[in-house]
Write a protein that holds these residues in place. Sequence first.
Motif, PDB file in Angstrom:
ATOM      1  N   ASP A   1       0.820  -1.212   0.000  1.00  0.00           N
ATOM      2  CA  ASP A   1       0.000   0.000   0.000  1.00  0.00           C
ATOM      3  C   ASP A   1       0.854   1.263   0.000  1.00  0.00           C
ATOM      4  N   GLY A   2       1.954   1.226  -0.739  1.00  0.00           N
ATOM      5  CA  GLY A   2       2.779   2.409  -0.891  1.00  0.00           C
ATOM      6  C   GLY A   2       3.626   2.768   0.312  1.00  0.00           C
ATOM      7  N   ASP A   3       3.890   1.812   1.194  1.00  0.00           N
ATOM      8  CA  ASP A   3       4.713   2.096   2.369  1.00  0.00           C
ATOM      9  C   ASP A   3       5.286   0.793   2.901  1.00  0.00           C
ATOM     10  N   TRP A   4       6.288   0.905   3.774  1.00  0.00           N
ATOM     11  CA  TRP A   4       6.809  -0.259   4.477  1.00  0.00           C
ATOM     12  C   TRP A   4       5.905  -0.585   5.655  1.00  0.00           C
ATOM     13  N   LYS A   5       5.536  -1.865   5.785  1.00  0.00           N
ATOM     14  CA  LYS A   5       4.694  -2.339   6.870  1.00  0.00           C
ATOM     15  C   LYS A   5       5.376  -3.508   7.571  1.00  0.00           C
ATOM     16  N   VAL A   6       5.063  -3.693   8.842  1.00  0.00           N
ATOM     17  CA  VAL A   6       5.681  -4.749   9.636  1.00  0.00           C
ATOM     18  C   VAL A   6       4.926  -6.059   9.446  1.00  0.00           C
ATOM     19  N   GLU A   7       5.660  -7.102   9.113  1.00  0.00           N
ATOM     20  CA  GLU A   7       5.087  -8.448   9.075  1.00  0.00           C
ATOM     21  C   GLU A   7       5.234  -9.126  10.427  1.00  0.00           C
ATOM     22  N   ARG A   8       6.412  -9.024  11.013  1.00  0.00           N
ATOM     23  CA  ARG A   8       6.665  -9.544  12.359  1.00  0.00           C
ATOM     24  C   ARG A   8       7.913  -8.874  12.909  1.00  0.00           C
ATOM     25  N   TYR A   9       8.103  -8.989  14.205  1.00  0.00           N
ATOM     26  CA  TYR A   9       9.293  -8.400  14.822  1.00  0.00           C
ATOM     27  C   TYR A   9       9.647  -9.141  16.097  1.00  0.00           C
ATOM     28  N   SER A  10      10.855  -8.948  16.561  1.00  0.00           N
ATOM     29  CA  SER A  10      11.342  -9.584  17.784  1.00  0.00           C
ATOM     30  C   SER A  10      12.388  -8.681  18.421  1.00  0.00           C
ATOM     31  N   SER A  11      12.821  -9.056  19.615  1.00  0.00           N
ATOM     32  CA  SER A  11      13.749  -8.211  20.367  1.00  0.00           C
ATOM     33  C   SER A  11      14.706  -9.061  21.182  1.00  0.00           C
ATOM     34  N   LYS A  12      15.915  -8.530  21.384  1.00  0.00           N
ATOM     35  CA  LYS A  12      16.876  -9.177  22.270  1.00  0.00           C
ATOM     36  C   LYS A  12      17.661  -8.096  23.015  1.00  0.00           C
ATOM     37  N   ASP A  13      18.267  -8.466  24.121  1.00  0.00           N
ATOM     38  CA  ASP A  13      19.039  -7.523  24.929  1.00  0.00           C
ATOM     39  C   ASP A  13      20.315  -7.095  24.218  1.00  0.00           C
ATOM     40  N   GLY A  14      20.743  -5.821  24.522  1.00  0.00           N
ATOM     41  CA  GLY A  14      22.042  -5.337  24.110  1.00  0.00           C
ATOM     42  C   GLY A  14      22.145  -4.980  22.638  1.00  0.00           C
ATOM     43  N   PRO A  15      23.375  -4.641  22.216  1.00  0.00           N
ATOM     44  CA  PRO A  15      24.606  -4.492  23.000  1.00  0.00           C
ATOM     45  C   PRO A  15      24.494  -3.353  24.026  1.00  0.00           C
ATOM     46  N   SER A  16      25.021  -3.610  25.222  1.00  0.00           N
ATOM     47  CA  SER A  16      24.881  -2.660  26.325  1.00  0.00           C
ATOM     48  C   SER A  16      26.246  -2.168  26.791  1.00  0.00           C
ATOM     49  N   PRO A  17      26.459  -0.858  26.823  1.00  0.00           N
ATOM     50  CA  PRO A  17      27.719  -0.319  27.348  1.00  0.00           C
ATOM     51  C   PRO A  17      27.735  -0.349  28.872  1.00  0.00           C
ATOM     52  N   VAL A  18      28.886  -0.080  29.442  1.00  0.00           N
ATOM     53  CA  VAL A  18      28.999   0.047  30.894  1.00  0.00           C
ATOM     54  C   VAL A  18      28.251   1.300  31.334  1.00  0.00           C
ATOM     55  N   ASN A  19      27.488   1.188  32.402  1.00  0.00           N
ATOM     56  CA  ASN A  19      26.762   2.347  32.905  1.00  0.00           C
ATOM     57  C   ASN A  19      27.720   3.448  33.330  1.00  0.00           C
ATOM     58  N   GLY A  20      27.404   4.683  32.970  1.00  0.00           N
ATOM     59  CA  GLY A  20      28.225   5.809  33.388  1.00  0.00           C
ATOM     60  C   GLY A  20      27.993   6.176  34.834  1.00  0.00           C
ATOM     61  N   ASP A  21      28.914   6.943  35.379  1.00  0.00           N
ATOM     62  CA  ASP A  21      28.814   7.392  36.765  1.00  0.00           C
ATOM     63  C   ASP A  21      27.986   8.679  36.788  1.00  0.00           C
ATOM     64  N   ASN A  22      26.697   8.536  36.491  1.00  0.00           N
ATOM     65  CA  ASN A  22      25.816   9.693  36.357  1.00  0.00           C
ATOM     66  C   ASN A  22      25.016   9.938  37.629  1.00  0.00           C
ATOM     67  N   LYS A  23      24.822  11.210  37.941  1.00  0.00           N
ATOM     68  CA  LYS A  23      23.984  11.563  39.065  1.00  0.00           C
ATOM     69  C   LYS A  23      22.536  11.239  38.728  1.00  0.00           C
ATOM     70  N   VAL A  24      21.867  10.515  39.633  1.00  0.00           N
ATOM     71  CA  VAL A  24      20.488  10.107  39.404  1.00  0.00           C
ATOM     72  C   VAL A  24      19.564  11.297  39.630  1.00  0.00           C
ATOM     73  N   SER A  25      18.687  11.567  38.675  1.00  0.00           N
ATOM     74  CA  SER A  25      17.761  12.689  38.778  1.00  0.00           C
ATOM     75  C   SER A  25      16.574  12.337  39.666  1.00  0.00           C
ATOM     76  N   THR A  26      15.891  13.361  40.142  1.00  0.00           N
ATOM     77  CA  THR A  26      14.699  13.138  40.953  1.00  0.00           C
ATOM     78  C   THR A  26      13.535  12.729  40.066  1.00  0.00           C
ATOM     79  N   ALA A  27      12.485  12.186  40.675  1.00  0.00           N
ATOM     80  CA  ALA A  27      11.292  11.803  39.930  1.00  0.00           C
ATOM     81  C   ALA A  27      10.674  13.009  39.236  1.00  0.00           C
ATOM     82  N   ASP A  28      10.655  14.154  39.921  1.00  0.00           N
ATOM     83  CA  ASP A  28      10.083  15.361  39.316  1.00  0.00           C
ATOM     84  C   ASP A  28      10.871  15.789  38.083  1.00  0.00           C
ATOM     85  N   GLU A  29      12.189  15.685  38.140  1.00  0.00           N
ATOM     86  CA  GLU A  29      13.018  16.056  36.991  1.00  0.00           C
ATOM     87  C   GLU A  29      12.760  15.138  35.804  1.00  0.00           C
ATOM     88  N   ILE A  30      12.608  13.851  36.069  1.00  0.00           N
ATOM     89  CA  ILE A  30      12.325  12.900  34.996  1.00  0.00           C
ATOM     90  C   ILE A  30      10.964  13.189  34.377  1.00  0.00           C
TER      91      ILE A  30
END
Length: 280
Positions: free
Chosen positions: A237-266
């Motif tokens: 129909d003139g566009d790309w459409k999904v037939e099926r999809y799947s998911s797997k973890d990663g690739p995941s980098p090492v977590n940075g040493d970031n200051k955790v924000s407050t719930a309000d900030e998020i």
Amino acid sequence: MSPDDERNDGLFGGSGETRTRLPEGEGGGQDVYGGARRSGRSSRSSSRSLVTVVGVVVLLIAAIAFANRGGESSSEGGEGKKAGADPTAASGVEPVDGKASGIPSGFAHSEQGAQSAASNYAVALVSADILKPARRGEIVRQLFVADKVNELEAQFNKTYSKDFLDKVGLDENGNSAPGETYVSRTVPVGAKTTAYADSSATVQVWCTGAFGTAGQNTTNPVANDWFTMTLKLQWADGDWKVERYSSKDGPSPVNGDNKVSTADEIAKAVQEYGGFTYAR
């Protein structure tokens, strides 16, 4: 693609998910987002917490696996080109000039168009909107090939039942409790085509994102996750459409040493910062 490589196989795979963590049972009335700075060199308790954050538990995976029946073939059948790694630089080609149901549509009938479509569809499939009954049908009808829509809409509705929504802290309409903000924001990092022909394409999209609930007393605080989605697309129909999809973890980098924000900030960031239309 083998079952060992993917979280789930099936008609549309394992990643219709909003990627949330299971409750940790800690924190009481404290702001679980506040204060401390995460460090890679911490005590055993901190290490366990870090592992818990890194190992984001995907509640929808079990539900999707239950909803799916049948297997995904490891063969791509009549597809043509078997593509290798794509250049990391963006093409500079505009992806689309319109949207349907709030989702970019009208992608180019090309390999770049397929990658752009897959990237934008990954964002929609792992979004908070997919949990809202009022939006779910529109998303399914917009993204999937026509002969799968009715079946998938029924499966999504069964998967995202009221009982499931209760478990992730949402009401029957997919809304969070007063004073809380449910977050499921996906960001494609890159995409590559693993197979391409004139009428079909298989695209992998490497993603990161923020998932969870921003609130003072939440047991499911917003955390970062990394995963790769594989989308089998058809030109229809003139566009790309999904037939099926799947998911797997990663690739995941090492977590940075970031200051955790407050719930309000998020919560404020989610409300103030809009998303993008992604292009290869």
